[in-house]
Design a protein around this motif. Structure first.
Motif, mmCIF file in Angstrom:
data_model
loop_
_atom_site.group_PDB
_atom_site.id
_atom_site.type_symbol
_atom_site.label_atom_id
_atom_site.label_comp_id
_atom_site.label_asym_id
_atom_site.label_seq_id
_atom_site.Cartn_x
_atom_site.Cartn_y
_atom_site.Cartn_z
ATOM 1 N N ASP A 244 -3.545 34.777 -28.220
ATOM 2 C CA ASP A 244 -2.930 33.455 -28.117
ATOM 3 C C ASP A 244 -1.618 33.519 -27.335
ATOM 4 O OD1 ASP A 244 -5.010 32.436 -29.583
ATOM 5 O OD2 ASP A 244 -3.912 32.420 -31.485
ATOM 6 N N TYR A 245 -0.837 34.564 -27.605
ATOM 7 C CA TYR A 245 0.447 34.711 -26.910
ATOM 8 C C TYR A 245 0.241 34.918 -25.415
ATOM 9 C CZ TYR A 245 4.723 36.942 -25.237
ATOM 10 O OH TYR A 245 5.825 37.277 -24.495
ATOM 11 N N MET A 246 -0.690 35.837 -25.043
ATOM 12 C CA MET A 246 -0.919 36.114 -23.624
ATOM 13 C C MET A 246 -1.525 34.908 -22.910
ATOM 14 S SD MET A 246 0.377 38.943 -22.904
ATOM 15 C CE MET A 246 -0.201 38.881 -21.209
ATOM 16 N N THR A 247 -2.345 34.146 -23.601
ATOM 17 C CA THR A 247 -2.894 32.928 -22.997
ATOM 18 C C THR A 247 -1.773 31.960 -22.634
ATOM 19 O OG1 THR A 247 -4.974 33.137 -24.207
ATOM 20 C CG2 THR A 247 -4.409 30.960 -23.358
ATOM 21 N N ARG A 248 -0.800 31.816 -23.544
ATOM 22 C CA ARG A 248 0.338 30.928 -23.255
ATOM 23 C C ARG A 248 1.176 31.468 -22.104
ATOM 24 N NH1 ARG A 248 0.774 31.059 -28.908
ATOM 25 N NH2 ARG A 248 2.637 32.385 -28.748
ATOM 26 N N VAL A 249 1.435 32.768 -22.096
ATOM 27 C CA VAL A 249 2.268 33.370 -21.048
ATOM 28 C C VAL A 249 1.604 33.253 -19.685
ATOM 29 C CG1 VAL A 249 3.149 35.573 -20.182
ATOM 30 C CG2 VAL A 249 3.492 34.963 -22.565
ATOM 31 N N ILE A 250 0.303 33.534 -19.618
ATOM 32 C CA ILE A 250 -0.407 33.487 -18.334
ATOM 33 C C ILE A 250 -0.557 32.050 -17.855
ATOM 34 C CG2 ILE A 250 -2.608 33.976 -17.196
ATOM 35 C CD1 ILE A 250 -2.894 36.384 -19.078
ATOM 36 N N THR A 251 -0.878 31.139 -18.769
ATOM 37 C CA THR A 251 -1.052 29.736 -18.398
ATOM 38 C C THR A 251 0.254 29.124 -17.915
ATOM 39 O OG1 THR A 251 -2.825 29.498 -20.021
ATOM 40 C CG2 THR A 251 -1.836 27.476 -19.170
ATOM 41 N N ASP A 252 1.353 29.429 -18.639
ATOM 42 C CA ASP A 252 2.667 28.918 -18.235
ATOM 43 C C ASP A 252 3.121 29.574 -16.939
ATOM 44 O OD1 ASP A 252 5.856 29.507 -18.465
ATOM 45 O OD2 ASP A 252 5.390 27.505 -19.217
ATOM 46 N N GLY A 253 3.038 30.917 -16.886
ATOM 47 C CA GLY A 253 3.366 31.648 -15.673
ATOM 48 C C GLY A 253 4.846 31.844 -15.425
ATOM 49 N N GLU A 254 5.714 31.081 -16.092
ATOM 50 C CA GLU A 254 7.153 31.141 -15.829
ATOM 51 C C GLU A 254 7.948 31.680 -17.013
ATOM 52 O OE1 GLU A 254 8.160 30.643 -12.909
ATOM 53 O OE2 GLU A 254 6.359 29.729 -12.058
ATOM 54 N N ALA A 255 7.280 32.032 -18.110
ATOM 55 C CA ALA A 255 7.975 32.536 -19.292
ATOM 56 C C ALA A 255 8.074 34.062 -19.220
ATOM 57 C CB ALA A 255 7.233 32.122 -20.556
ATOM 58 N N PRO A 256 9.232 34.639 -19.602
ATOM 59 C CA PRO A 256 9.363 36.107 -19.608
ATOM 60 C C PRO A 256 8.326 36.742 -20.523
ATOM 61 C CG PRO A 256 11.505 35.048 -19.859
ATOM 62 C CD PRO A 256 10.475 33.964 -19.999
ATOM 63 N N MET A 257 7.813 37.901 -20.126
ATOM 64 C CA MET A 257 6.768 38.581 -20.882
ATOM 65 C C MET A 257 7.385 39.487 -21.945
ATOM 66 S SD MET A 257 4.033 39.425 -17.868
ATOM 67 C CE MET A 257 2.877 40.117 -19.047
ATOM 68 N N THR A 258 8.061 38.878 -22.905
ATOM 69 C CA THR A 258 8.689 39.644 -23.977
ATOM 70 C C THR A 258 7.635 40.177 -24.932
ATOM 71 O OG1 THR A 258 8.988 37.586 -25.210
ATOM 72 C CG2 THR A 258 10.826 38.324 -23.850
ATOM 73 N N LYS A 259 7.936 41.327 -25.538
ATOM 74 C CA LYS A 259 7.015 41.917 -26.500
ATOM 75 C C LYS A 259 7.092 41.187 -27.831
ATOM 76 C CE LYS A 259 6.403 46.667 -24.887
ATOM 77 N NZ LYS A 259 4.939 46.663 -25.032
ATOM 78 N N LEU A 260 6.051 41.363 -28.640
ATOM 79 C CA LEU A 260 5.996 40.734 -29.956
ATOM 80 C C LEU A 260 6.455 41.686 -31.056
ATOM 81 C CD1 LEU A 260 2.530 38.937 -29.667
ATOM 82 C CD2 LEU A 260 4.794 37.897 -29.488
ATOM 83 N N ASP A 261 7.240 42.724 -30.696
ATOM 84 C CA ASP A 261 7.600 43.764 -31.659
ATOM 85 C C ASP A 261 8.594 43.305 -32.712
ATOM 86 O OD1 ASP A 261 5.993 45.237 -30.093
ATOM 87 O OD2 ASP A 261 7.500 46.647 -29.391
ATOM 88 N N ALA A 262 9.493 42.381 -32.358
ATOM 89 C CA ALA A 262 10.589 42.029 -33.247
ATOM 90 C C ALA A 262 10.072 41.522 -34.592
ATOM 91 C CB ALA A 262 11.477 40.978 -32.592
ATOM 92 N N ARG A 263 10.461 42.226 -35.652
ATOM 93 C CA ARG A 263 10.133 41.846 -37.026
ATOM 94 C C ARG A 263 8.633 41.600 -37.228
ATOM 95 N NH1 ARG A 263 14.371 37.309 -38.937
ATOM 96 N NH2 ARG A 263 13.644 36.282 -37.055
ATOM 97 N N ASP A 264 7.802 42.366 -36.523
ATOM 98 C CA ASP A 264 6.352 42.260 -36.685
ATOM 99 C C ASP A 264 5.926 43.173 -37.832
ATOM 100 O OD1 ASP A 264 3.596 42.256 -36.527
ATOM 101 O OD2 ASP A 264 3.555 42.234 -34.336
ATOM 102 N N PRO A 265 5.464 42.610 -38.944
ATOM 103 C CA PRO A 265 5.130 43.444 -40.109
ATOM 104 C C PRO A 265 3.918 44.339 -39.889
ATOM 105 C CG PRO A 265 4.402 41.169 -40.453
ATOM 106 C CD PRO A 265 5.211 41.173 -39.185
ATOM 107 N N ARG A 266 3.163 44.103 -38.827
ATOM 108 C CA ARG A 266 1.966 44.903 -38.588
ATOM 109 C C ARG A 266 2.301 46.276 -38.016
ATOM 110 N NH1 ARG A 266 -1.262 41.297 -34.562
ATOM 111 N NH2 ARG A 266 0.802 41.421 -33.582
ATOM 112 N N ILE A 267 3.512 46.455 -37.463
ATOM 113 C CA ILE A 267 3.899 47.723 -36.857
ATOM 114 C C ILE A 267 4.264 48.723 -37.939
ATOM 115 C CG2 ILE A 267 5.554 48.851 -35.328
ATOM 116 C CD1 ILE A 267 5.800 46.288 -33.781
#
Length: 388
Positions: A244-267
């Motif tokens: 879902d995140y990559m779909t938004r980033v690719i579709t928008d095209g102008e948003a920085p490609m920041t990682k989803l690491d911050a406070r991600d409980p899955r890591i």
């Protein structure tokens, strides 16, 4: 040599120009390739391709040279005929649909060549449904041959389909680059092996499951392969959040490609540090040794990412994917998807030995910058949480 027939390099250049014209101006074209009847895959196919490459360089070869003359004679002045990789004959039909390209191919093979040769039709940008699938026309009507099945399999990206033309646009992987990959990855494995061992032991001690994470990625020419990483997340997690995140980033095209690491409980515990230091990427040295990846090149995307690409963005797939690349040393997650795609396409069209060495030398500094940026974000995140 057959007069009017382009050699391999010039025909590839004409094909690249046709692709750019189609993407920028919307001018479609069709490509018809002719190849000998018989199995063209595996060892026998490689041998046949080498033999035909030799024939194409000096214009010899009985039926093949006769077929080449027929192709040149029947092509329009605006079309381009020449040699494709693997010793195949090709003709670019500007403004043609897949249906009209098949009519052209049937007329060529109707001149006493049907028993010896077959053809494949590619329509770009493939608006004609089956015409753009790259299906092979067999000698017997309605017969489904192995080349057709292979083409269908190679087009699969998860549940999506990729243009069969994508593999035709792929740049060759030069010998110097392969030698650099083997020497560089071999040396890196020796140097990094202690860190890899420690990382594996740490992952095994803090999280149950496999040490490695295996994922299908899309490589050169749209060919899928299995990429290796050290696992930094809990096992058996779905990819819906990332998709879902990559779909938004690719579709928008102008948003920085920041990682989803911050406070991600899955890591897993320590996983963020492994990511920031790029230690989780070290198993990809094995992908480089196998030839799936290169030391330098665009990062290999996931199938569902490619499914969201605009057509011009697929130029990222023209060269072998890499562990590091121009995007990584030019800002990485500070950049937008479109900026990343433009950098990767520029690299795919201009890579050289010195360009690769420059990127490799700049990579350690880029990793340090990524580490400092990550530490700064963690501090800001903790400060925000404390204020709340």
């Amino acid at each position: 040599m057959v007069p009017g027939l382009l050699d391999l390099r010039n025909f590839k250049r004409a094909l690249d120009k046709s692709r750019q014209r189609a993407e920028r101006c919307g001018h479609p074209f069709a490509l018809v390739t002719f190849e000998p009847q018989g199995e063209l895959e595996g060892e026998s196919g490689d041998k046949l391709g080498d033999e035909l490459d030799g024939l194409s360089s000096n214009g010899l070869g009985n039926g093949l040279s006769k077929l080449a003359r027929v192709v040149v004679d029947r092509a329009r002045l605006s079309d381009e005929a020449g040699w494709c990789e693997g010793g195949r004959l090709g003709v670019i039909l500007y403004g043609a649909s897949g249906a009209s390209a098949r009519i052209f191919a049937e007329s060529v093979l109707g001149n006493g060549q049907r028993e010896r040769f077959r053809y494949v039709v590619f329509a770009y940008p493939g608006r004609d449904g089956g015409d753009g699938s790259g299906r092979t026309k067999s000698r017997e009507s309605g017969q489904k041959d192995k080349t057709s099945e292979t083409a269908s399999k190679s087009e699969s990206i998860g549940t999506q389909r990729m243009d069969a033309c994508q593999g035709l646009f792929a740049k060759p992987h030069p010998t110097w680059k392969r030698l650099l990959d083997i020497a560089g990855s071999g040396l890196a494995l020796l140097v990094a092996s202690p860190f890899m061992l420690l990382a594996a032991l740490w992952i095994r001690s803090v999280s149950p499951g496999s040490v490695f994470f295996r994922q299908e990625r899309i490589g050169r020419g749209g060919k899928p392969f299995t990429m290796l990483k050290f696992r930094t997340m809990a096992v058996d997690l779905g990819e819906s959040r990332h998709q879902d995140y990559m779909t938004r980033v690719i579709t928008d095209g102008e948003a920085p490609m920041t990682k989803l690491d911050a406070r991600d409980p899955r890591i897993i515990r320590g996983g963020r540090l492994l990511r920031k230091l790029c230690i989780d990427e070290l198993p990809q040295l094995l992908n480089v040794m196998r030839g799936d990846m290169s030391l330098v090149g665009p990062r290999p995307p996931i199938g569902y990412e490619v499914a969201e690409y605009q057509r011009w963005c697929r130029g990222r797939l023209d060269c072998t994917p890499g562990m590091t690349g121009l995007w990584q040393v030019s800002g990485k997650n500070r950049l937008t998807f479109k900026e990343m795609a433009r950098l990767d396409i520029f690299y795919a069209n201009n890579f050289s030995l010195w360009f690769d060495l420059m990127i490799i030398l700049r990579t350690p500094l880029a990793i340090v910058r990524q580490l400092l940026d990550g530490l700064g974000k963690d501090q800001r995140a903790k400060g925000s949480a404390g204020n709340v």
